[in-house]
Design a protein around this motif. Structure first.
Motif, PDB file in Angstrom:
ATOM      1  N   ASN A 135       1.361   5.352 -14.790  1.00 15.28           N
ATOM      2  CA  ASN A 135       0.163   4.536 -14.953  1.00 15.28           C
ATOM      3  C   ASN A 135      -0.371   4.636 -16.378  1.00 15.28           C
ATOM      4  O   ASN A 135      -0.476   5.730 -16.941  1.00 15.28           O
ATOM      5  N   GLY A 136      -0.698   3.480 -16.944  1.00 18.10           N
ATOM      6  CA  GLY A 136      -1.257   3.451 -18.288  1.00 18.10           C
ATOM      7  C   GLY A 136      -0.232   3.348 -19.399  1.00 18.10           C
ATOM      8  O   GLY A 136      -0.589   3.274 -20.572  1.00 18.10           O
ATOM      9  N   SER A 137       1.040   3.318 -19.043  1.00 15.00           N
ATOM     10  CA  SER A 137       2.088   3.263 -20.071  1.00 15.00           C
ATOM     11  C   SER A 137       2.290   1.864 -20.628  1.00 15.00           C
ATOM     12  O   SER A 137       2.965   1.692 -21.646  1.00 15.00           O
ATOM     13  N   GLY A 138       1.736   0.860 -19.963  1.00 17.96           N
ATOM     14  CA  GLY A 138       1.955  -0.520 -20.394  1.00 17.96           C
ATOM     15  C   GLY A 138       3.094  -1.178 -19.639  1.00 17.96           C
ATOM     16  O   GLY A 138       3.665  -2.166 -20.091  1.00 17.96           O
ATOM     17  N   LYS A 139       3.386  -0.661 -18.447  1.00 15.68           N
ATOM     18  CA  LYS A 139       4.518  -1.166 -17.660  1.00 15.68           C
ATOM     19  C   LYS A 139       4.354  -2.630 -17.264  1.00 15.68           C
ATOM     20  O   LYS A 139       5.250  -3.449 -17.508  1.00 15.68           O
ATOM     21  N   THR A 140       3.220  -2.951 -16.650  1.00 15.80           N
ATOM     22  CA  THR A 140       3.019  -4.319 -16.175  1.00 15.80           C
ATOM     23  C   THR A 140       2.996  -5.317 -17.330  1.00 15.80           C
ATOM     24  O   THR A 140       3.578  -6.405 -17.248  1.00 15.80           O
ATOM     25  N   THR A 141       2.340  -4.929 -18.419  1.00 12.59           N
ATOM     26  CA  THR A 141       2.294  -5.794 -19.595  1.00 12.59           C
ATOM     27  C   THR A 141       3.685  -6.010 -20.165  1.00 12.59           C
ATOM     28  O   THR A 141       4.041  -7.123 -20.559  1.00 12.59           O
ATOM     29  N   SER A 142       4.482  -4.961 -20.193  1.00 10.89           N
ATOM     30  CA  SER A 142       5.844  -5.078 -20.720  1.00 10.89           C
ATOM     31  C   SER A 142       6.698  -5.991 -19.850  1.00 10.89           C
ATOM     32  O   SER A 142       7.528  -6.756 -20.361  1.00 10.89           O
ATOM     33  N   ILE A 143       6.504  -5.905 -18.538  1.00 12.48           N
ATOM     34  CA  ILE A 143       7.231  -6.793 -17.627  1.00 12.48           C
ATOM     35  C   ILE A 143       6.892  -8.246 -17.928  1.00 12.48           C
ATOM     36  O   ILE A 143       7.781  -9.112 -17.996  1.00 12.48           O
ATOM     37  N   ALA A 144       5.598  -8.516 -18.122  1.00 13.62           N
ATOM     38  CA  ALA A 144       5.170  -9.884 -18.421  1.00 13.62           C
ATOM     39  C   ALA A 144       5.753 -10.366 -19.747  1.00 13.62           C
ATOM     40  O   ALA A 144       6.212 -11.512 -19.869  1.00 13.62           O
ATOM     41  N   LYS A 145       5.756  -9.506 -20.748  1.00 11.45           N
ATOM     42  CA  LYS A 145       6.314  -9.871 -22.044  1.00 11.45           C
ATOM     43  C   LYS A 145       7.814 -10.150 -21.953  1.00 11.45           C
ATOM     44  O   LYS A 145       8.331 -11.081 -22.569  1.00 11.45           O
TER      45      LYS A 145
END
Length: 329
Positions: A135-145
Motif C-alpha cells: 500500500n502506498g507504493s503507487g501500484k494502482t497509479t502505475s497500472i493505469a499508466k
C-alpha cells in the motif's frame, strides 16, 4: 514458492512490441531522464572527480564509496562495485581516474542488464499481467499508466480490480480506468479475488481484449493469505490460458529506499517476480536505488514512474539511464 505455478516464461512477441510512429518520434531516452535531478548532479560530479584524478589513491576509493552510498546504491551493491573495480584496476593495469570512471560506467550498466520490455502471449490472444505492491507504493497509479501506454500503442486493454480487500483500491482503479479510457472489471469489497479474475478473463475474451492487467493485494502483514490468493488467481488464469500469467510485476517506491528492497525480496523469493516498476523517481535524489534493485532482486526493471500524469511512465533503458547519470548539466 510460487515459481513452479507460473509455468514457462514466454518470449517477447516482436510484433506486439512495436510502438507506433508517434511513440518512436519521442526524444532519446537519456533526454527524458532530466527528473533525476540531484542524483544526476551527484554522479556527474563524481565522474568528473574520478576522471580528473591523475593517480588512483585511497581517497578516490573513499569518495567513490561515499558517493554511491549517498545515491542509495546500497551497502551490498556498493561493496561489490568497489571490489570489482579494484579487481579490474589490478587486472587491466589501470593508472588513471579516467580509466576507473570508464570501468564504473561499464559495471553500472552491466548490473542493470539489458533492456527488457513487457512479454506478450504467444500461445493465446490474451496477455495477462499481474501487478503487486505494498500500500502506498503507487501500484494502482502505475497500472493505469501502463494501461494508458499500451492503449496508445494499439493494444485493447482491460483492468481487473483484484485488490478486493480495500474498497478504496477498487474505487481508485475504477476512477483511473475512466480517466484513461480503459474498462475495469470489479466486484464488491471483500469478494473473492479469483472470482474477479475469472469474470475479467471471460470479459476479455468476449470483448477481444489483447491485454488484461490484474491489480492484486500486496499487504505484507497478510503474507500467507496473500500467497494463497495468488495461487488461486494463477489457477483461474491457467484454466483458460495455460501459458499465463505472462508477467508478474512488483511496484516499488523509490523514496523508501533500502526498506523497499526488504519487502521486494520476500515477494521475489516466494512468487518469482518477472520484473519491477520503480515509482516516484521524480521525488527523490537517490536514483542509484535502481542499481540496488537490479542487483538484489535479479529481475529486470520494466518501467520508471516519473510523476503523477498518465504519461509519466517510461520504459527503463539501462544504457540511457547510466549515460544520463553521468551527463553534464
Amino acid at each position: 514458492m510460487l515459481n513452479r505455478f507460473f509455468g514457462q516464461k514466454p518470449q517477447e512477441d516482436p510484433k506486439k512490441d512495436q510502438a507506433p510512429a508517434q511513440e518512436q518520434a519521442q526524444p532519446a531516452p537519456e533526454q527524458r531522464l532530466n527528473f533525476l535531478g540531484r542524483t544526476r548532479q551527484l554522479f556527474s560530479r563524481l565522474g568528473n572527480t574520478v576522471q580528473e584524478t591523475d593517480t588512483i589513491t585511497d581517497d578516490l576509493w573513499d569518495e567513490l564509496e561515499e558517493s554511491l552510498l549517498a545515491a542509495d546504491v546500497g551497502p551490498g551493491t556498493t561493496d561489490w562495485l568497489i571490489e570489482r573495480l579494484r579487481q579490474r584496476v589490478e587486472e587491466e593495469h589501470m593508472r588513471t581516474g579516467s580509466q576507473v570512471q570508464r570501468a564504473l560506467r561499464e559495471e553500472l550498466a552491466s548490473l542493470l542488464g539489458p533492456s527488457s520490455s513487457l512479454r506478450f502471449a504467444k500461445q493465446s490472444p490474451l496477455t495477462v499481467i499481474l501487478v503487486i505492491g505494498v500500500n502506498g507504493s503507487g501500484k494502482t497509479t502505475s497500472i493505469a499508466k501502463m494501461a494508458y501506454r499500451l492503449s496508445r500503442e494499439g493494444q485493447k486493454v482491460l483492468l481487473a480490480a483484484g485488490d478486493t480487500f480495500r474498497a478504496a483500491a477498487i474505487d481508485q482503479l475504477k476512477e483511473w480506468g475512466e480517466r484513461v479510457g480503459v474498462p475495469v472489471i470489479s466486484q464488491h469489497p471483500n469478494s473473492d479475488p479469483g472470482a474477479v479474475v475469472y469474470d475479467a478473463i471471460q470479459a476479455a475474451q468476449t470483448r477481444g481484449s489483447d491485454v488484461l492487467i490484474v491489480d492484486t493485494a500486496g499487504r505484507l502483514h497478510t503474507k500467507f493469505n496473500l500467497m494463497e490468493e495468488l495461487k488461486k488467481i494463477n489457477k483461474v488464469i491457467q484454466k483458460f490460458i495455460p501459458d499465463g500469467p505472462h508477467e508478474l510485476l512488483m511496484v516499488i517506491d523509490a523514496t523508501t529506499g533500502q526498506n523497499a528492497l526488504l519487502q521486494a525480496r520476500k515477494f521475489a523469493e516466494d512468487i518469482g517476480l518477472t520484473g519491477v516498476i520503480i515509482t516516484k523517481m521524480d521525488s527523490t535524489a537517490k536514483g542509484g536505488f535502481a542499481f540496488a534493485v537490479a542487483d538484489d532482486l535479479g529481475v529486470p526493471i520494466k518501467f520508471i514512474g516519473t510523476g503523477e500524469k498518465v504519461e509519466n511512465l517510461i520504459p527503463f533503458d539501462p544504457q540511457s539511464f547510466v549515460t544520463a547519470l553521468f551527463a553534464q548539466e
